[in-house]
Design an enzyme around this catalytic site. Structure first.
Site, PDB file in Angstrom:
ATOM      1  CB  SER A 135      -0.889   0.009   1.243  1.00 39.85           C
ATOM      2  OG  SER A 135      -1.709   1.159   1.240  1.00 39.85           O
ATOM      3  CG  LEU A 162      -1.051   3.984  -6.669  1.00 42.91           C
ATOM      4  CD1 LEU A 162      -1.132   4.836  -7.936  1.00 42.91           C
ATOM      5  CD2 LEU A 162       0.292   4.122  -5.995  1.00 42.91           C
ATOM      6  CE  LYS A 163      -4.450   3.601   1.939  1.00 37.33           C
ATOM      7  NZ  LYS A 163      -5.705   3.025   2.449  1.00 37.33           N
ATOM      8  CG  ASP A 189      -8.086   2.142   0.025  1.00 43.08           C
ATOM      9  OD1 ASP A 189      -7.553   1.609   1.015  1.00 43.08           O
ATOM     10  OD2 ASP A 189      -9.262   2.573   0.024  1.00 43.08           O
ATOM     11  CG  ASN A 191      -8.845   4.771   2.934  1.00 41.60           C
ATOM     12  OD1 ASN A 191      -7.715   4.884   2.468  1.00 41.60           O
ATOM     13  ND2 ASN A 191      -9.234   3.710   3.620  1.00 41.60           N
ATOM     14  N   GLY A 291      -4.861  -4.681   5.450  1.00 45.74           N
ATOM     15  CA  GLY A 291      -3.904  -4.434   6.535  1.00 45.74           C
ATOM     16  C   GLY A 291      -4.229  -3.142   7.259  1.00 45.74           C
TER      17      GLY A 291
HETATM   18  O1  LIG Z   1      -0.164  -2.416   4.620  1.00 49.53           O
HETATM   19  C1  LIG Z   1      -0.894  -2.102   5.582  1.00 49.53           C
HETATM   20  O2  LIG Z   1      -0.973  -2.716   6.655  1.00 49.53           O
HETATM   21  C2  LIG Z   1      -1.795  -0.887   5.406  1.00 49.53           C
HETATM   22  C3  LIG Z   1      -2.705  -1.101   4.238  1.00 49.53           C
HETATM   23  C4  LIG Z   1      -3.643   0.059   4.115  1.00 49.53           C
HETATM   24  O3  LIG Z   1      -3.532   0.844   3.206  1.00 49.53           O
HETATM   25  N1  LIG Z   1      -4.542   0.192   5.091  1.00 49.53           N
HETATM   26  C5  LIG Z   1      -5.447   1.332   5.058  1.00 49.53           C
HETATM   27  C6  LIG Z   1      -6.739   0.923   4.443  1.00 49.53           C
HETATM   28  O4  LIG Z   1      -7.578   1.790   4.241  1.00 49.53           O
HETATM   29  O5  LIG Z   1      -6.859  -0.247   4.094  1.00 49.53           O
HETATM   30  C7  LIG Z   1      -5.508   1.882   6.436  1.00 49.53           C
HETATM   31  C8  LIG Z   1      -4.324   2.304   6.980  1.00 49.53           C
HETATM   32  C9  LIG Z   1      -4.308   2.832   8.271  1.00 49.53           C
HETATM   33  C10 LIG Z   1      -5.465   2.891   9.002  1.00 49.53           C
HETATM   34  C11 LIG Z   1      -6.630   2.444   8.452  1.00 49.53           C
HETATM   35  C12 LIG Z   1      -6.653   1.922   7.154  1.00 49.53           C
END
Ligand SMILES: O=C(O)CCC(=O)N[C@@H](C(=O)O)c1ccccc1
Length: 373
Positions: A135, A162-163, A189, A191, A291
């Site tokens: 990520s 990619l966020k 992603d 979110n 994750g």
């Molecule tokens: O690689 C990892 O553990 C993070 C993967 C990731 O992008 N998590 C995001 C998500 O939206 O899935 C996230 C990160 C931090 C807190 C919440 C969500």
């Protein structure tokens, strides 16, 4: 098993680089570890709640409070606790799935260490190695983004995520697709950062051959995800929305999602995760393991889950070094090489198969641990 004590550890782990999503920018992972001592063995688990209620309504101090005030007393009072009974014993508490998941996983770890069974063996793993994605947070500029992505490609990751958010989507996706070539797995992603007014804009991602677009709209808005799925070619994947097997079934049947990100903490634990996995397999919906910046404690359990047959897409099960210079376990996760490039080995030892570095838990503690008996 009889629970003898439950100890809560609040730990701060510095990140190797800032991690920015559409809702937060993190430089430190503040997390809650749960340590249970039982009549038969000890168990550890990681609560995935963030420091603040920004990804979901749960957060570290809230999880600590609901465990101390409601969940732990219920488990400590019970005469026989197993991973299978944690859910029923705590069902009187509404929600707080991440807190419940951590307790269930800690009990499961103890139970499996006592019986000599691995998480993978218990959950139904069918492979010894799992494909790993990575990520990538929102970057300050394109050069920084492309440098970071290049590094991950060189490390062998099998998928880039990619966020994105409004104002940081088409251009970074275009630039990364140019960098990695037409065939490497690439997904985005959001979110929950977009709205129904953005559906046409999100359709402009279709030419980039993305694996999926993850959770563009708010958790409760299944209907707009249905509208998006009808309007674009890129498969829609849900994350925040999928809090249980019931919601997963509803979302699948309504056509809101054609891929599901399973995060054990978000859905209330590894047992519910397997139920969602089984549902998705029955509906031919691919799943992958999400994750939450877990240390090796949570990462070990996630890698075991990712070894189930329906997990046919690389998950956010990166190496420990993606986030941490030093991991909380004696066996940090390192990507394989050769035929196992871009893969992580599924731990084979009893329970999660990793050993918690209690020295680091102590050194990096933000507050004194709390033990409940
Ligand atoms: O690689 C990892 O553990 C993070 C993967 C990731 O992008 N998590 C995001 C998500 O939206 O899935 C996230 C990160 C931090 C807190 C919440 C969500």
């Amino acid at each position: 098993m009889k629970l003898e004590s439950i100890t809560l550890h609040r730990v701060a782990m510095p990140l190797v680089r800032p991690f920015e999503t559409s809702f937060a920018r993190q430089t430190t992972r503040v997390l809650l570890l749960v340590h249970v001592r039982t009549s038969e063995a000890e168990g550890w688990a990681e609560c995935v709640a963030m420091e603040g209620p920004l990804y979901s309504s749960e957060y570290v101090e809230g999880a600590e409070h609901v465990i101390r005030s409601y969940l732990a007393p219920a488990l400590l009072k019970a005469t026989d606790v197993t991973a299978e009974t944690v859910g029923p014993l705590t069902a009187f508490v509404v929600g707080h799935r991440m807190a419940k998941a951590a307790l269930e996983a800690a009990v499961l770890d103890a139970q499996l260490r006592a019986s000599g069974v691995s998480f993978g063996g218990y959950l139904g793993a069918v492979t010894d190695w799992v494909d790993c994605g990575v990520s990538v947070g929102i970057s300050p500029d394109l050069d920084t983004l492309l440098d970071e992505v290049s590094g991950y490609v060189d490390e062998g990751y099998r998928r880039i995520k990619l966020k994105i958010k409004p104002g940081w989507d088409l251009i970074p996706v275009y630039a990364v697709r140019e960098l990695i070539g037409p065939d490497m797995l690439l997904q985005v992603d959001a979110n929950t950062a977009y709205s129904a007014a953005d559906i046409a804009h999100l359709g402009r991602l279709d030419p980039f051959n993305l694996v999926l677009i993850e959770q563009p709209f708010v958790e409760e808005d299944i209907a707009t995800h249905v509208a998006l799925a009808r309007a674009i070619e890129t498969p829609v994947c849900l994350d925040e929305s999928i809090v249980s097997v019931g919601v997963a079934l509803d979302a699948i049947e309504r056509g809101a999602t054609s891929v599901i990100n399973i995060k054990p903490g978000r859905v209330g634990g590894y047992l519910e995760s397997v139920r969602i996995h089984d549902l998705c397999v029955a509906h031919e919906v691919p799943v992958w393991c999400g994750g939450m910046l877990e240390t090796g404690v949570g990462r070990a359990a996630n890698v075991a889950l990712a070894a189930l047959p329906g997990f046919i897409l690389p998950g956010d099960t990166s190496a420990s070094s993606r986030y941490f210079a030093e991991d909380l376990v004696e066996e940090p996760f390192v990507l394989g090489t050769g035929e196992h490039a871009g893969q992580l080995a599924v731990p084979t030892g009893p329970g999660t198969g990793v050993t918690v570095r209690e020295d680091l838990v102590r050194d990096w503690a933000l507050v004194a641990p709390v033990t409940l008996r």
